[in-house]
Motif scaffolding. Structure first.
Motif, PDB file in Angstrom:
ATOM      1  N   LEU A 267       0.836  -1.200   0.000  1.00  0.00           N
ATOM      2  CA  LEU A 267       0.000   0.000   0.000  1.00  0.00           C
ATOM      3  C   LEU A 267       0.872   1.251   0.000  1.00  0.00           C
ATOM      4  O   LEU A 267       0.577   2.239  -0.695  1.00  0.00           O
ATOM      5  N   SER A 268       1.958   1.178   0.739  1.00  0.00           N
ATOM      6  CA  SER A 268       2.882   2.317   0.808  1.00  0.00           C
ATOM      7  C   SER A 268       3.439   2.615  -0.590  1.00  0.00           C
ATOM      8  O   SER A 268       3.466   3.774  -1.028  1.00  0.00           O
ATOM      9  N   ALA A 269       3.857   1.542  -1.273  1.00  0.00           N
ATOM     10  CA  ALA A 269       4.379   1.728  -2.645  1.00  0.00           C
ATOM     11  C   ALA A 269       3.293   2.283  -3.557  1.00  0.00           C
ATOM     12  O   ALA A 269       3.559   3.130  -4.416  1.00  0.00           O
ATOM     13  N   GLY A 270       2.073   1.822  -3.324  1.00  0.00           N
ATOM     14  CA  GLY A 270       0.952   2.284  -4.149  1.00  0.00           C
ATOM     15  C   GLY A 270       0.587   3.728  -3.877  1.00  0.00           C
ATOM     16  O   GLY A 270       0.138   4.445  -4.777  1.00  0.00           O
ATOM     17  N   ILE A 271       0.751   4.158  -2.666  1.00  0.00           N
ATOM     18  CA  ILE A 271       0.397   5.546  -2.330  1.00  0.00           C
ATOM     19  C   ILE A 271       1.508   6.509  -2.754  1.00  0.00           C
ATOM     20  O   ILE A 271       1.237   7.570  -3.320  1.00  0.00           O
ATOM     21  N   PHE A 272       2.753   6.152  -2.521  1.00  0.00           N
ATOM     22  CA  PHE A 272       3.847   7.088  -2.841  1.00  0.00           C
ATOM     23  C   PHE A 272       4.224   7.063  -4.318  1.00  0.00           C
ATOM     24  O   PHE A 272       4.822   8.003  -4.821  1.00  0.00           O
ATOM     25  N   ARG A 273       3.917   5.975  -4.998  1.00  0.00           N
ATOM     26  CA  ARG A 273       4.092   5.856  -6.442  1.00  0.00           C
ATOM     27  C   ARG A 273       5.455   6.408  -6.895  1.00  0.00           C
ATOM     28  O   ARG A 273       5.550   7.381  -7.657  1.00  0.00           O
ATOM     29  N   LEU A 274       6.494   5.767  -6.454  1.00  0.00           N
ATOM     30  CA  LEU A 274       7.840   6.249  -6.760  1.00  0.00           C
ATOM     31  C   LEU A 274       8.195   6.088  -8.231  1.00  0.00           C
ATOM     32  O   LEU A 274       8.988   6.851  -8.769  1.00  0.00           O
ATOM     33  N   ASP A 297      19.371   0.432 -18.140  1.00  0.00           N
ATOM     34  CA  ASP A 297      19.841   0.074 -19.492  1.00  0.00           C
ATOM     35  C   ASP A 297      18.812   0.413 -20.546  1.00  0.00           C
ATOM     36  O   ASP A 297      18.575  -0.336 -21.476  1.00  0.00           O
ATOM     37  N   GLY A 298      18.138   1.476 -20.389  1.00  0.00           N
ATOM     38  CA  GLY A 298      17.148   1.874 -21.383  1.00  0.00           C
ATOM     39  C   GLY A 298      16.159   2.823 -20.769  1.00  0.00           C
ATOM     40  O   GLY A 298      16.295   3.234 -19.622  1.00  0.00           O
ATOM     41  N   MET A 299      15.111   3.158 -21.493  1.00  0.00           N
ATOM     42  CA  MET A 299      14.151   4.127 -20.986  1.00  0.00           C
ATOM     43  C   MET A 299      12.803   3.486 -20.637  1.00  0.00           C
ATOM     44  O   MET A 299      11.846   4.162 -20.334  1.00  0.00           O
ATOM     45  N   ASP A 300      12.745   2.148 -20.719  1.00  0.00           N
ATOM     46  CA  ASP A 300      11.477   1.487 -20.416  1.00  0.00           C
ATOM     47  C   ASP A 300      11.250   1.454 -18.895  1.00  0.00           C
ATOM     48  O   ASP A 300      12.078   0.901 -18.160  1.00  0.00           O
ATOM     49  N   PRO A 301      10.128   2.025 -18.436  1.00  0.00           N
ATOM     50  CA  PRO A 301       9.887   2.067 -16.988  1.00  0.00           C
ATOM     51  C   PRO A 301       9.853   0.691 -16.339  1.00  0.00           C
ATOM     52  O   PRO A 301      10.246   0.534 -15.195  1.00  0.00           O
ATOM     53  N   SER A 302       9.405  -0.308 -17.086  1.00  0.00           N
ATOM     54  CA  SER A 302       9.305  -1.641 -16.483  1.00  0.00           C
ATOM     55  C   SER A 302      10.677  -2.224 -16.160  1.00  0.00           C
ATOM     56  O   SER A 302      10.802  -3.189 -15.417  1.00  0.00           O
ATOM     57  N   ASP A 303      11.700  -1.639 -16.751  1.00  0.00           N
ATOM     58  CA  ASP A 303      13.053  -2.130 -16.489  1.00  0.00           C
ATOM     59  C   ASP A 303      13.622  -1.584 -15.186  1.00  0.00           C
ATOM     60  O   ASP A 303      14.637  -2.067 -14.697  1.00  0.00           O
ATOM     61  N   LEU A 304      12.982  -0.554 -14.641  1.00  0.00           N
ATOM     62  CA  LEU A 304      13.504   0.062 -13.409  1.00  0.00           C
ATOM     63  C   LEU A 304      13.254  -0.863 -12.206  1.00  0.00           C
ATOM     64  O   LEU A 304      12.254  -1.593 -12.180  1.00  0.00           O
ATOM     65  N   PRO A 305      14.162  -0.821 -11.226  1.00  0.00           N
ATOM     66  CA  PRO A 305      14.012  -1.747 -10.079  1.00  0.00           C
ATOM     67  C   PRO A 305      12.986  -1.270  -9.046  1.00  0.00           C
ATOM     68  O   PRO A 305      13.082  -1.594  -7.889  1.00  0.00           O
ATOM     69  N   ILE A 306      12.041  -0.460  -9.432  1.00  0.00           N
ATOM     70  CA  ILE A 306      10.963  -0.035  -8.516  1.00  0.00           C
ATOM     71  C   ILE A 306       9.630  -0.134  -9.244  1.00  0.00           C
ATOM     72  O   ILE A 306       9.578  -0.136 -10.466  1.00  0.00           O
ATOM     73  N   ASP A 307       8.539  -0.230  -8.466  1.00  0.00           N
ATOM     74  CA  ASP A 307       7.216  -0.195  -9.102  1.00  0.00           C
ATOM     75  C   ASP A 307       6.272   0.634  -8.246  1.00  0.00           C
ATOM     76  O   ASP A 307       6.594   1.026  -7.127  1.00  0.00           O
ATOM     77  N   ASN A 308       5.115   0.905  -8.842  1.00  0.00           N
ATOM     78  CA  ASN A 308       4.152   1.774  -8.157  1.00  0.00           C
ATOM     79  C   ASN A 308       3.393   1.065  -7.040  1.00  0.00           C
ATOM     80  O   ASN A 308       2.814   1.702  -6.186  1.00  0.00           O
ATOM     81  N   GLY A 309       3.392  -0.243  -7.082  1.00  0.00           N
ATOM     82  CA  GLY A 309       2.705  -0.984  -6.011  1.00  0.00           C
ATOM     83  C   GLY A 309       1.206  -1.038  -6.219  1.00  0.00           C
ATOM     84  O   GLY A 309       0.607  -0.241  -6.932  1.00  0.00           O
ATOM     85  N   GLU A 310       0.624  -2.036  -5.546  1.00  0.00           N
ATOM     86  CA  GLU A 310      -0.822  -2.284  -5.637  1.00  0.00           C
ATOM     87  C   GLU A 310      -1.524  -1.496  -4.530  1.00  0.00           C
ATOM     88  O   GLU A 310      -0.984  -1.301  -3.462  1.00  0.00           O
ATOM     89  N   VAL A 311      -2.709  -1.008  -4.804  1.00  0.00           N
ATOM     90  CA  VAL A 311      -3.456  -0.292  -3.767  1.00  0.00           C
ATOM     91  C   VAL A 311      -4.721  -1.055  -3.389  1.00  0.00           C
ATOM     92  O   VAL A 311      -4.997  -1.274  -2.204  1.00  0.00           O
TER      93      VAL A 311
END
Lengths: 335, 312
Positions: A267-274, A297-311
């Motif tokens: 929920l925290s990840a979902g609320i702060f949406r980093l 290694d690119g500009m695709d957001p899915s490649d980043l080691p963080i996610d927005n999280g589920e709410v």
């Protein structure tokens, strides 16, 4: 003794107080009882100290982006022209993109703060959970509460206020105090405005965590007939739910939210949406764009080691815990 | 002006599974010192708990102090005190703090509750013990503090469930004196639940006998005693045989009791004919007691009637 025994009965003709005053009396006496141990005070000071640490971080950051701050002068003297250029850029970015440079910092710090919450909550609640309802059930004091001008809901509200007040020191107090102090010490009071969304996110997460954990604490306390059992139930419940959730999540990721800790983290990840923050930073600030580009290694957001999280699902899980807790506790506290 | 009742129940039914504990109880009690009598397990405590909403009733109506408890439960309990049978203190609290807290729970402001707590602790005869933790109290002290917490908010009606349980005779006498004073000094109606006839006989002016979940007798103590066979116990040191013969001549059944006194069923409305007969015969008794065990016999008779009713 003789004199005391012969004391006359005198009728009382004063004005009574309302039901909220009675609920607050339950909360006041309960808080006094729950905070009577030394260890709990130490943990609460630790939880409160997070506010000071965050305030310090916000203060330093504020000084870094202030054009003529003493800290910046000192750093410039230390690092020379290169540092001056870097911080000038930072100041400009802060002025141009406050939603990234000001709000972003607050968001990241409040997000990091949410990691300490579940652990501190588990320890602190374990130190007083037996004094909530288990004590009253074990000593039959519940009969006294029920025979007074109170309903079981008044009793529950009073007890809920005790837990939520203590847990607020862990979840809400550091957010609000650090936001206030950090902004009061910032070079530009427009930071109040720019960091306000982060405050809201932090408070929303804090309120959800406090409410759900308070309900769970009341549930555990009401299930134990002996005071010692309440502490054991709380710790074992916490650990076993985490284990069950991590095993069950192999079958389906949604089962991860069986654990209140996992639900709160998600929920925290979902609320702060980093991830959104990073994407915005990538787009707006060239420096961050290339930095994250290198990281993923690119500009695709899915490649980043963080996610927005589920709410939705974690919120549903915590809501279910609250409903179950209230239903069970309200039955248990019938005399 | 219509008589006002402190307790009114109509069709009060309470059962646990298939076992009926209160069977359609209809009762109207005016203000006063009321004794709720019954053997262990008769339903006295359950009756009180249903009145106070500590137990959920299955059906029926209950009015306390003229108000329906289903609609005005919280407001009604503000004017009611309750001292339960079992220990019910809050662990870790000292006596005066506990009574103050109970005052606050009943809707008193803190300062008033604190002052009143000390007054009530004085009233129940507690001295410096009030500054000790309730956990450390003796049984007598616990009974007193239970009464203090029931009175702290100055209720109009107070329920005392077996308040002399576990006390020695001296402790019992002190608690009974205290309860007597509650009604006589302050006009607070007292409902005293007990299985001890002596407690009720001494204090109460109205008796309710409950057995197997039914009200088997309910009236003033005087009226109930009148219902009994007119009998007397004659304490005599000599001429016992002459006295027995005299009674037999009058067709009054008599017997010698275990304590050596003579029990006589005289059938008259007062003791005067009995005394006149003894005076004419020149017999001087030490004491003549009217219906000495009336309540006890009435209690047993009521229980028998109750058993008959339920078995029928």
């Amino acid at each position: 003794m003789k004199k005391a025994w012969s004391a006359k009965y005198r009728r009382w003709e004063g004005e009574g107080v309302g039901v909220w005053a009675r609920r607050l009396s339950i909360a006041r006496y309960g808080l006094k009882l729950c905070l009577s141990g030394k260890i709990i005070k130490i943990f609460l000071v630790l939880a409160g100290a997070q506010a000071l640490i965050l305030s310090g971080v916000f203060f330093f950051y504020g000084q870094l982006v202030a054009p003529e701050s003493a800290l910046l002068d000192w750093l410039e003297r230390l690092g020379g022209e290169q540092v001056r250029t870097m911080f000038s850029a930072l100041t400009s970015w802060a002025l141009l993109y406050p939603e990234i440079c000001v709000d972003g910092i607050y968001r990241i710090m409040f997000y990091l703060l949410s990691f300490s919450g579940p652990f501190l909550s588990m320890i602190i609640v374990a130190l007083f959970v037996h004094r909530l309802i288990a004590n009253d059930l074990a000593s039959n004091a519940i009969v006294i509460y029920n025979s007074k001008a109170l309903t079981r809901w008044d009793y529950l509200i009073g007890k809920f206020t005790i837990v939520s007040s203590i847990l607020s020191v862990v979840w809400i107090f550091p957010v609000v105090v650090s936001w206030l102090l950090g902004n009061l010490l910032s070079p530009d009071w427009s930071f109040f405005y720019h960091s306000f969304p982060s405050l809201i996110r932090g408070v929303v997460l804090g309120v959800i965590a406090v409410v759900s954990l308070s309900c769970l604490a009341l549930l555990v306390s009401s299930l134990a007939k002996k005071t010692g059992a309440a502490v054991a139930f709380w710790i074992l419940g916490w650990i076993s739910l985490s284990v069950v959730a991590s095993v069950a999540s192999f079958a389906h990721p949604a089962f991860d939210y069986v654990s209140p800790t996992q639900a709160i983290y998600s929920l925290s990840a979902g609320i702060f949406r980093l991830l959104d923050l990073v994407m915005d930073a990538q787009g707006m600030l060239p420096f961050f764009g290339s930095f994250f580009g290198r990281m993923s290694d690119g500009m695709d957001p899915s490649d980043l080691p963080i996610d927005n999280g589920e709410v939705f699902l974690p919120l549903l899980a915590l809501g279910a815990y609250c409903v179950i807790s209230i239903a069970v506790v309200s039955r248990r506290i019938r005399a | 002006m219509p008589e006002s009742f402190v307790i009114e129940t109509r069709g009060l039914l309470k059962s646990y599974g298939t076992q009926t504990v209160l069977n359609e109880v209809d009762l109207r009690l005016p203000a006063g010192a009321i004794g709720l009598l019954g053997p262990n397990g008769a339903g006295k405590s359950t009756f009180i708990k249903c009145l106070l909403q500590l137990e959920e009733k299955n059906s029926g109506e209950v009015k306390l102090l003229g108000k329906d408890i289903d609609r005005f439960g919280r407001e009604t309990r503000k004017r009611i005190g309750y001292a339960p049978e079992q220990d019910c203190h809050i662990p870790g609290m000292v006596g005066c703090e506990y009574v103050t807290y109970c005052g606050e729970l009943s809707g008193m402001p803190f300062e008033a509750a604190r002052q009143r707590a000390h007054e009530m602790l004085d009233f129940v005869g507690m001295g410096q013990e009030r500054y000790r933790k309730v956990d450390t109290y003796s049984t007598g002290m616990k009974q007193r503090i239970k009464i203090a917490q029931a009175l702290v908010h100055d209720p109009d009606l107070v329920f005392l469930d077996e308040p002399t349980n576990g006390l020695d005779p001296k402790g019992q006498a002190l608690i009974l004196e205290l309860i007597e004073r509650i009604w006589s000094e302050s006009g607070i109606s007292v409902v005293l639940s007990s299985h001890l006839l002596h407690d009720v006989d001494r204090i109460c002016d109205r008796i309710v006998i409950i057995a197997q979940g039914q009200i088997v007798a309910h009236d003033t103590l005087a009226a109930l005693k009148e219902r009994r066979r007119p009998e007397a116990e004659v304490v005599i040191s000599e001429n016992k045989d002459s006295l027995m013969r005299l009674f037999e001549e009058k067709d009054w059944s008599c017997s010698v009791m275990n304590n050596g006194n003579v029990k006589v069923v005289h059938g008259e409305r007062s003791l005067n004919p009995l005394i006149e007969v003894m005076r004419d015969a020149g017999i001087s008794p030490l004491e003549v007691k009217e219906s000495p065990n009336a309540l006890s016999e009435l209690f047993l008779q009521a229980l028998e009637t109750g058993n008959g009713k339920t078995s029928a």
